[in-house]
Design a protein around this motif. Structure first.
Motif, short mmCIF file in Angstrom:
data_model
loop_
_atom_site.label_atom_id
_atom_site.label_comp_id
_atom_site.label_asym_id
_atom_site.label_seq_id
_atom_site.Cartn_x
_atom_site.Cartn_y
_atom_site.Cartn_z
N HIS A 229 -46.52 -10.03 20.16
CA HIS A 229 -46.94 -10.73 21.28
C HIS A 229 -46.01 -11.74 21.49
CE1 HIS A 229 -49.56 -12.95 23.98
NE2 HIS A 229 -49.24 -14.02 23.48
N ALA A 230 -45.60 -12.81 20.73
CA ALA A 230 -44.72 -13.58 20.65
C ALA A 230 -43.29 -13.30 21.20
CB ALA A 230 -44.70 -14.49 19.38
N ALA A 231 -42.86 -12.05 20.48
CA ALA A 231 -41.65 -11.48 20.86
C ALA A 231 -41.48 -10.94 22.30
CB ALA A 231 -41.29 -10.33 19.72
N LEU A 232 -42.67 -10.38 22.78
CA LEU A 232 -42.75 -9.89 24.28
C LEU A 232 -42.68 -11.14 25.10
CD1 LEU A 232 -45.19 -7.04 23.46
CD2 LEU A 232 -42.75 -6.69 24.24
N ALA A 233 -43.33 -12.27 24.54
CA ALA A 233 -43.52 -13.23 25.65
C ALA A 233 -42.07 -14.02 25.61
CB ALA A 233 -44.48 -14.27 24.93
N LYS A 234 -41.37 -14.10 24.80
CA LYS A 234 -40.02 -14.52 24.75
C LYS A 234 -39.21 -13.69 25.55
CE LYS A 234 -38.37 -15.75 20.81
NZ LYS A 234 -38.01 -15.83 19.44
#
Length: 265
Positions: free
Chosen positions: A127-132
């Motif tokens: 989730h964090a990688a996709l948000a970035k």
């Protein structure tokens, strides 16, 4: 192997698309389900050939990459993508049982890898990688190639354009030809007098959608017409003048309906 017939960044449901490079069907299904829950569409490529075919025909906001891919090297796929004329700057999330091993193998060449996730996938880190990625893709940095053999002009131009663009130089005609054969550029800034020939000879190698600004001390042919959007002479315009024009052209291009900038100085 499913291959799209047209390039578009979003499928019909309007979601951003991610390419899953994974040869284990059950793992690919888990990643696809996680992506779906995050609001992304996805395609699966179980091998390098399928991945490259899909990358040529569809636009992806990112790809997930297994380093051991159907007996092939995911690292090779990574380098093939970076050398490809399309999707070369795509963001990558490594999802692999050997993520740490891959990190050591790439040894500093891992440009554009957002995160390295071990299997099984940590949904919070995904989730964090996709948000970035999405935050960085909202306004993709334009790619510019500056064809110029004067180090001083290159440095001032780069400083004038600032961090909002990706600018790379080519000091010879042959170097420029190699670059445009491998990568797509939003804009090319072109000097005419190069050590190995005329910069104008590069025009035949550029796609029609690539904008061109000629910035040169050499005399210019007014008959270049629509292929060159702007011609500026070094004796009458500065690098900062060109940088301002570049920004205006990029804004017009981004707005799609904006008028083509014509400048004759």
């Amino acid at each position: 192997k499913p291959v799209a017939t047209e390039r578009r960044s979003r499928p019909r449901d309007g979601r951003l698309r991610v390419l899953i490079c994974e040869d284990e069907t059950d793992v690919a299904a888990v990643i696809a389900a996680l992506l779906d829950a995050e609001g992304f569409s996805s395609d699966v490529a179980p091998d390098i050939d399928t991945a490259m075919a899909l990358l040529r025909t569809r636009d992806y906001v990112a790809l997930t990459l297994d380093i051991k891919l159907a007996g092939e090297s995911g690292i090779k796929l990574f380098h093939d993508i970076r050398a490809s004329p399309v999707n070369s700057d795509i963001s990558v999330i490594v999802i692999s049982a050997v993520a740490d091993e891959a990190k050591r193998s790439l040894n500093g060449t891992a440009v554009g890898i957002v995160d390295w996730l071990e299997k099984p996938v940590d949904s919070t880190r995904l989730h964090a990688a996709l948000a970035k990625i999405v935050a960085g893709k909202v306004e993709r940095r334009p790619r510019i190639r500056h064809v110029e053999d004067d180090e001083g002009v290159l440095a001032v131009m780069s400083a004038g354009l600032g961090p909002d663009v990706l600018i790379a130089s080519a000091k010879t005609l042959q170097e420029a030809r190699r670059a445009v054969a491998k990568h797509r550029y939003d804009l090319v800034i072109l000097d005419i007098a190069l050590p190995d020939g005329s910069g104008l000879d590069l025009l035949i190698d550029l796609p029609q959608e690539t904008g061109v600004i000629v910035f040169s001390a050499a005399e210019m042919d007014e008959k270049l017409g629509d292929r060159v959007q702007a011609m500026m002479t070094k004796t009458r315009a500065s690098e900062i003048d060109v940088a301002k024009l570049v920004r205006r052209m990029l804004v017009a291009s981004r707005n799609a309906a904006g008028p083509t900038v014509q400048a004759r100085e």
